[in-house]
Every structure is written in C-alpha cells, then in structure tokens.
Design an enzyme around this catalytic site. Sequence first.
Site, PDB file in Angstrom:
ATOM      1  N   ARG A  13       0.824  -1.214   0.000  1.00 42.22           N
ATOM      2  CA  ARG A  13       0.000   0.000   0.000  1.00 42.22           C
ATOM      3  C   ARG A  13       0.860   1.267   0.000  1.00 42.22           C
ATOM      4  O   ARG A  13       0.967   1.959  -1.000  1.00 42.22           O
ATOM      5  CB  ARG A  13      -0.956  -0.021   1.225  1.00 42.22           C
ATOM      6  CG  ARG A  13      -2.043   1.036   1.195  1.00 42.22           C
ATOM      7  CD  ARG A  13      -1.613   2.433   1.601  1.00 42.22           C
ATOM      8  NE  ARG A  13      -1.021   2.516   2.928  1.00 42.22           N
ATOM      9  CZ  ARG A  13      -0.463   3.620   3.413  1.00 42.22           C
ATOM     10  NH1 ARG A  13      -0.409   4.726   2.703  1.00 42.22           N
ATOM     11  NH2 ARG A  13       0.094   3.629   4.614  1.00 42.22           N
ATOM     12  N   ASP A  14       1.535   1.516   1.098  1.00 43.62           N
ATOM     13  CA  ASP A  14       2.316   2.761   1.196  1.00 43.62           C
ATOM     14  C   ASP A  14       3.457   2.735   0.193  1.00 43.62           C
ATOM     15  O   ASP A  14       3.837   3.752  -0.380  1.00 43.62           O
ATOM     16  CB  ASP A  14       2.866   2.910   2.622  1.00 43.62           C
ATOM     17  CG  ASP A  14       3.185   4.350   2.990  1.00 43.62           C
ATOM     18  OD1 ASP A  14       3.115   5.214   2.097  1.00 43.62           O
ATOM     19  OD2 ASP A  14       3.501   4.613   4.161  1.00 43.62           O
ATOM     20  N   HIS A 205       5.842   4.573  12.495  1.00 46.15           N
ATOM     21  CA  HIS A 205       5.745   4.479  11.022  1.00 46.15           C
ATOM     22  C   HIS A 205       6.692   5.539  10.471  1.00 46.15           C
ATOM     23  O   HIS A 205       6.318   6.702  10.307  1.00 46.15           O
ATOM     24  CB  HIS A 205       4.285   4.739  10.618  1.00 46.15           C
ATOM     25  CG  HIS A 205       4.025   4.773   9.141  1.00 46.15           C
ATOM     26  ND1 HIS A 205       3.338   3.771   8.478  1.00 46.15           N
ATOM     27  CD2 HIS A 205       4.325   5.696   8.187  1.00 46.15           C
ATOM     28  CE1 HIS A 205       3.226   4.073   7.199  1.00 46.15           C
ATOM     29  NE2 HIS A 205       3.810   5.245   6.995  1.00 46.15           N
ATOM     30  N   HIS A 207       9.271   7.079   7.787  1.00 42.15           N
ATOM     31  CA  HIS A 207       9.856   7.118   6.439  1.00 42.15           C
ATOM     32  C   HIS A 207      11.341   7.428   6.590  1.00 42.15           C
ATOM     33  O   HIS A 207      11.766   8.022   7.582  1.00 42.15           O
ATOM     34  CB  HIS A 207       9.109   8.145   5.578  1.00 42.15           C
ATOM     35  CG  HIS A 207       7.743   7.647   5.156  1.00 42.15           C
ATOM     36  ND1 HIS A 207       7.471   7.201   3.893  1.00 42.15           N
ATOM     37  CD2 HIS A 207       6.594   7.499   5.849  1.00 42.15           C
ATOM     38  CE1 HIS A 207       6.204   6.814   3.809  1.00 42.15           C
ATOM     39  NE2 HIS A 207       5.649   6.983   5.001  1.00 42.15           N
ATOM     40  N   CYS A 238       4.362   9.358   0.089  1.00 43.42           N
ATOM     41  CA  CYS A 238       2.956   9.759   0.021  1.00 43.42           C
ATOM     42  C   CYS A 238       2.810  10.774  -1.099  1.00 43.42           C
ATOM     43  O   CYS A 238       3.554  11.745  -1.151  1.00 43.42           O
ATOM     44  CB  CYS A 238       2.525  10.369   1.355  1.00 43.42           C
ATOM     45  SG  CYS A 238       0.870  11.079   1.268  1.00 43.42           S
ATOM     46  N   ASN A 247       9.371   4.222   2.870  1.00 44.63           N
ATOM     47  CA  ASN A 247       9.270   3.756   4.254  1.00 44.63           C
ATOM     48  C   ASN A 247      10.599   3.108   4.606  1.00 44.63           C
ATOM     49  O   ASN A 247      11.365   2.713   3.726  1.00 44.63           O
ATOM     50  CB  ASN A 247       8.184   2.689   4.374  1.00 44.63           C
ATOM     51  CG  ASN A 247       6.800   3.256   4.227  1.00 44.63           C
ATOM     52  OD1 ASN A 247       6.315   3.419   3.112  1.00 44.63           O
ATOM     53  ND2 ASN A 247       6.176   3.582   5.328  1.00 44.63           N
TER      54      ASN A 247
HETATM   55  P1  HMG Z   1     -12.990  14.568  -1.985  1.00 45.23           P
HETATM   56  O1  HMG Z   1     -12.701  14.905  -3.407  1.00 45.23           O
HETATM   57  O2  HMG Z   1     -13.128  15.675  -1.011  1.00 45.23           O
HETATM   58  O3  HMG Z   1     -14.226  13.563  -1.797  1.00 45.23           O
HETATM   59  O4  HMG Z   1     -11.831  13.594  -1.498  1.00 45.23           O
HETATM   60  P2  HMG Z   1     -15.667  13.529  -2.315  1.00 45.23           P
HETATM   61  O5  HMG Z   1     -16.482  12.889  -1.255  1.00 45.23           O
HETATM   62  O6  HMG Z   1     -16.086  14.881  -2.854  1.00 45.23           O
HETATM   63  O7  HMG Z   1     -15.572  12.502  -3.545  1.00 45.23           O
HETATM   64  C1  HMG Z   1     -14.898  12.801  -4.750  1.00 45.23           C
HETATM   65  C2  HMG Z   1     -14.997  11.600  -5.677  1.00 45.23           C
HETATM   66  O8  HMG Z   1     -14.305  10.479  -5.125  1.00 45.23           O
HETATM   67  C3  HMG Z   1     -16.442  11.113  -5.874  1.00 45.23           C
HETATM   68  O9  HMG Z   1     -16.493  10.545  -7.146  1.00 45.23           O
HETATM   69  C4  HMG Z   1     -16.591  10.042  -4.836  1.00 45.23           C
HETATM   70  O10 HMG Z   1     -17.576   9.103  -5.189  1.00 45.23           O
HETATM   71  C5  HMG Z   1     -15.212   9.402  -4.866  1.00 45.23           C
HETATM   72  P3  HMG Z   1     -17.186  11.337  -8.410  1.00 45.23           P
HETATM   73  O11 HMG Z   1     -18.590  11.576  -7.955  1.00 45.23           O
HETATM   74  O12 HMG Z   1     -16.390  12.601  -8.544  1.00 45.23           O
HETATM   75  O13 HMG Z   1     -17.008  10.369  -9.517  1.00 45.23           O
HETATM   76  N1  HMG Z   1     -14.832   8.789  -3.598  1.00 45.23           N
HETATM   77  C6  HMG Z   1     -14.336   7.549  -3.487  1.00 45.23           C
HETATM   78  N2  HMG Z   1     -14.094   6.610  -4.411  1.00 45.23           N
HETATM   79  C7  HMG Z   1     -13.580   5.435  -3.956  1.00 45.23           C
HETATM   80  N3  HMG Z   1     -13.292   5.202  -2.651  1.00 45.23           N
HETATM   81  C8  HMG Z   1     -13.519   6.128  -1.715  1.00 45.23           C
HETATM   82  C9  HMG Z   1     -14.072   7.363  -2.134  1.00 45.23           C
HETATM   83  N4  HMG Z   1     -14.419   8.483  -1.461  1.00 45.23           N
HETATM   84  C10 HMG Z   1     -14.889   9.345  -2.378  1.00 45.23           C
HETATM   85  N5  HMG Z   1     -13.228   5.880  -0.453  1.00 45.23           N
HETATM   86  C11 HMG Z   1     -11.078  11.767  -0.177  1.00 45.23           C
HETATM   87  C12 HMG Z   1     -11.792  13.102  -0.185  1.00 45.23           C
HETATM   88  C13 HMG Z   1     -10.776  11.417   1.276  1.00 45.23           C
HETATM   89  C14 HMG Z   1     -11.940  10.704  -0.816  1.00 45.23           C
HETATM   90  C15 HMG Z   1      -9.754  11.923  -0.992  1.00 45.23           C
HETATM   91  O14 HMG Z   1      -9.088  13.043  -0.537  1.00 45.23           O
HETATM   92  C16 HMG Z   1      -8.864  10.733  -0.907  1.00 45.23           C
HETATM   93  O15 HMG Z   1      -9.196   9.658  -1.393  1.00 45.23           O
HETATM   94  N6  HMG Z   1      -7.673  10.897  -0.284  1.00 45.23           N
HETATM   95  C17 HMG Z   1      -6.749   9.808  -0.062  1.00 45.23           C
HETATM   96  C18 HMG Z   1      -5.335  10.286  -0.249  1.00 45.23           C
HETATM   97  C19 HMG Z   1      -4.406   9.139   0.043  1.00 45.23           C
HETATM   98  O16 HMG Z   1      -4.739   7.985  -0.153  1.00 45.23           O
HETATM   99  N7  HMG Z   1      -3.173   9.490   0.512  1.00 45.23           N
HETATM  100  C20 HMG Z   1      -2.196   8.505   0.806  1.00 45.23           C
HETATM  101  C21 HMG Z   1      -2.531   7.669   2.001  1.00 45.23           C
HETATM  102  S1  HMG Z   1      -2.133   8.434   3.540  1.00 45.23           S
HETATM  103  C22 HMG Z   1      -0.451   8.152   3.751  1.00 45.23           C
HETATM  104  O17 HMG Z   1       0.198   7.661   2.869  1.00 45.23           O
HETATM  105  C23 HMG Z   1       0.165   8.451   5.084  1.00 45.23           C
HETATM  106  C24 HMG Z   1       0.428   7.191   5.922  1.00 45.23           C
HETATM  107  O18 HMG Z   1       1.260   6.279   5.236  1.00 45.23           O
HETATM  108  C25 HMG Z   1       1.097   7.578   7.252  1.00 45.23           C
HETATM  109  C26 HMG Z   1       2.294   8.498   7.051  1.00 45.23           C
HETATM  110  O19 HMG Z   1       3.271   8.100   6.404  1.00 45.23           O
HETATM  111  O20 HMG Z   1       2.200   9.622   7.539  1.00 45.23           O
HETATM  112  C27 HMG Z   1      -0.886   6.454   6.255  1.00 45.23           C
HETATM  113 MG    MG Z   2       3.441   6.421   5.160  1.00 40.36          MG
END
Ligand code: HMG
Ligand code: MG
Length: 293
Positions: A13-14, A205, A207, A238, A247
């Site tokens: 995933r990450d 966690h 990086h 990310c 990571n």
């Molecule tokens: P948004 O644009 O504000 O959401 O995004 P929305 O509710 O307006 O939806 C926009 C579109 O996305 C819509 O589709 C929804 O249906 C769809 P449209 O009508 O435009 O066709 N949608 C989804 N589709 C599939 N699965 C879903 C989903 N939700 C909405 N769950 C949202 C808000 C949270 C969805 C967006 O910002 C997002 O997906 N962000 C994720 C970003 C991400 O994955 N970042 C990396 C992971 S975090 C990380 O790596 C850090 C970590 O490792 C720890 C660290 O290292 O610090 C964990």
């Molecule tokens: Mg991470």
Amino acid sequence: MSEFVQIFEVGPRDGLQNEKAKIKPEPKVQLVNMLSEAGFSKIEVTSFVSPKWVPQMKDAPIVMGGIERHQGVTYAALTPNKMGYQFAQKAQADEVAIFAAASESFSQHNINCSIAESLERFIPVLELAKQDGKLVRGYISCVVGCPYEGEINPAAVAEITEKLLALGCYEVSLGDTIGSGTPETIAKMLETTLAIAPAEKLAGHYHDTSNNALDNIAVSLDMGIRTFDSAIGGLGGCPYAPGAKGNVSTSKVVKLLHEKGFTTGIDVSALESIEVFVAEMLKQKPDKKKPLH
Ligand code: HMG
Ligand code: MG
C-alpha cells in the site's frame, strides 16, 4: 525468552501508492502472497481511496480478491471514509485503517478536509467496523514535521492520538511522513504521547528520507514501542507529501530487531528474493515519468 516485535508490512500500500506508472494487479497480488509466505502476520494490502486522488490503488478490489489468505495473517486496507469502508468490507479486508494528520495543511492536502472534519468522517467507519467485528487502526501523519508547516508540536500528536483511541482505534500508528525525524524529535513526540496512551497502543511508522529511521526505531524501542511499520525494499512515499521518500526498509528493520535479540516471526532469508521481485516489478513499468494528476 525473546520478546516479540510486530512488523506491519505496508509495502503493497504505502510502498506502491506513490508509483506513478500503473502496476498491474497480478504482481501486487504475487507480492502479498510472497509476504504471507515469509511469515508476516500483518500486511497492508491496499487502500480504498478515491481513484482520482490515488490512481495506483484503483485496483484495490481486484488485489484484495486475488490474494491467497494465510491463516493467522491480517490483511488490512486504508479507508478514508464510509464509502472506502464499504468497499473494503465487500472485499473482505480483515481490518481497516483511518488516517488523520497532526498538521491542518497536510490534512487538507491529503484528504481534503480539516482535522476536525476528518475525525467526524471516521465515526461511521468505526461504527460499521464495530458492527462487523473488524478492528480499526488509526494513523497520524506528520508527527514531527510537515511538508507545508514545518515542525509539529508534540502536543498536537498526543491530542489526536487521544481522540483516535477514544473513537475506538485499537492502535495508533505515528507517521513521520516526510522522514524529517531524528532520535531527539521522535523521543520528544513519544514522551508527550506516552503521557496519554500506553506504548502497547502505539506504533512507529517512519519514512527513511534522511536515513534516520533505524535510529528512530531504536529510540522508540527504548521507550517501549513494540510495533513498527516498514516496506519491503524501502518502497514508498505519500503522493501528497512532497519530498517524502520510502518507508524504512523491512529487511533493515528485521535485521536490527534480530540483532537486538527480538523475534519477529519473519524469515530473513525470504526477504532478499522478495526485494528482487519488487525491483523487477518496478523496472517493468512502461512510463516512469507520467504525472499523478
Ligand atoms: P474529496 O474529493 O473531497 O471527496 O476527497 P468527495 O467525497 O467529494 O468525492 C470525490 C470523488 O471520489 C467522488 O467521485 C466520490 O464518489 C469518490 P465522483 O462523484 O467525482 O465520480 N470517492 C471515493 N471513491 C472510492 N473510494 C472512496 C471514495 N471516497 C470518495 N473511499 C477523499 C476526499 C478522502 C476521498 C480523498 O481526498 C482521498 O481519497 N484521499 C486519499 C489520499 C491518500 O490515499 N493518501 C495517501 C494515504 S495516507 C499516507 O500515505 C500516510 C500514511 O502512510 C502515514 C504516514 O506516512 O504519515 C498512512
Ligand atoms: Mg506512510
């Protein structure tokens, strides 16, 4: 008897989410299968996030549906909202993770809402997971540094940790998202957070942007932390944290832990061939330079 340290493998995933060129689901499935065989008991397989935000994870249902499930292995997935939870549930993720941040700017960039709004959004995820008997892990990003705001006050991390645990998370994983932490800043952040949460409820966690991650793990071990996230081959980053590198590499962490006399249940000799597999998988990418959006 040696003490056990839990490694949470987040490579699929990450590690892969930041790869810009599309990787097919089959090698992702094969990677998870190889990790299961190497003795990992917790594997973060994918994320059910908006495909517009992270196109690489669009195949989450296919990957989750394709893996061979080993007994005793938890196959986890990231879920930012109720929709993500429902997809993860359908795909039979064993547990899910919600992800918040200690920095307002990062929260906006990563999940398009404030920290307070994100916590509201997580409530239905926790409610549904409770009904289904699934555990929910909480992440906090930017626990020591933020790509947009710089240094982070440890009190902010402690406050969100408290809130995530109160919501029902079984554990909070503390993310040094941009790898700017040092043993000193990590220790300070942990000291503040340990004042409100026991070490058993926290995970590291880290990086490895500045090559400090192993030292950060060492100081965390000294402070009682016994769960660490890592990615095979040091994959990762990310997409919403400019400059965030991989990571910490799983084999480096496992070796460090075994040298220190801890057990992990992981077969070190299997890790090398998985790293070779990952390197091949990434080499086969047709277009490395394609932009994310
Ligand atoms: P948004 O644009 O504000 O959401 O995004 P929305 O509710 O307006 O939806 C926009 C579109 O996305 C819509 O589709 C929804 O249906 C769809 P449209 O009508 O435009 O066709 N949608 C989804 N589709 C599939 N699965 C879903 C989903 N939700 C909405 N769950 C949202 C808000 C949270 C969805 C967006 O910002 C997002 O997906 N962000 C994720 C970003 C991400 O994955 N970042 C990396 C992971 S975090 C990380 O790596 C850090 C970590 O490792 C720890 C660290 O290292 O610090 C964990
Ligand atoms: Mg991470």
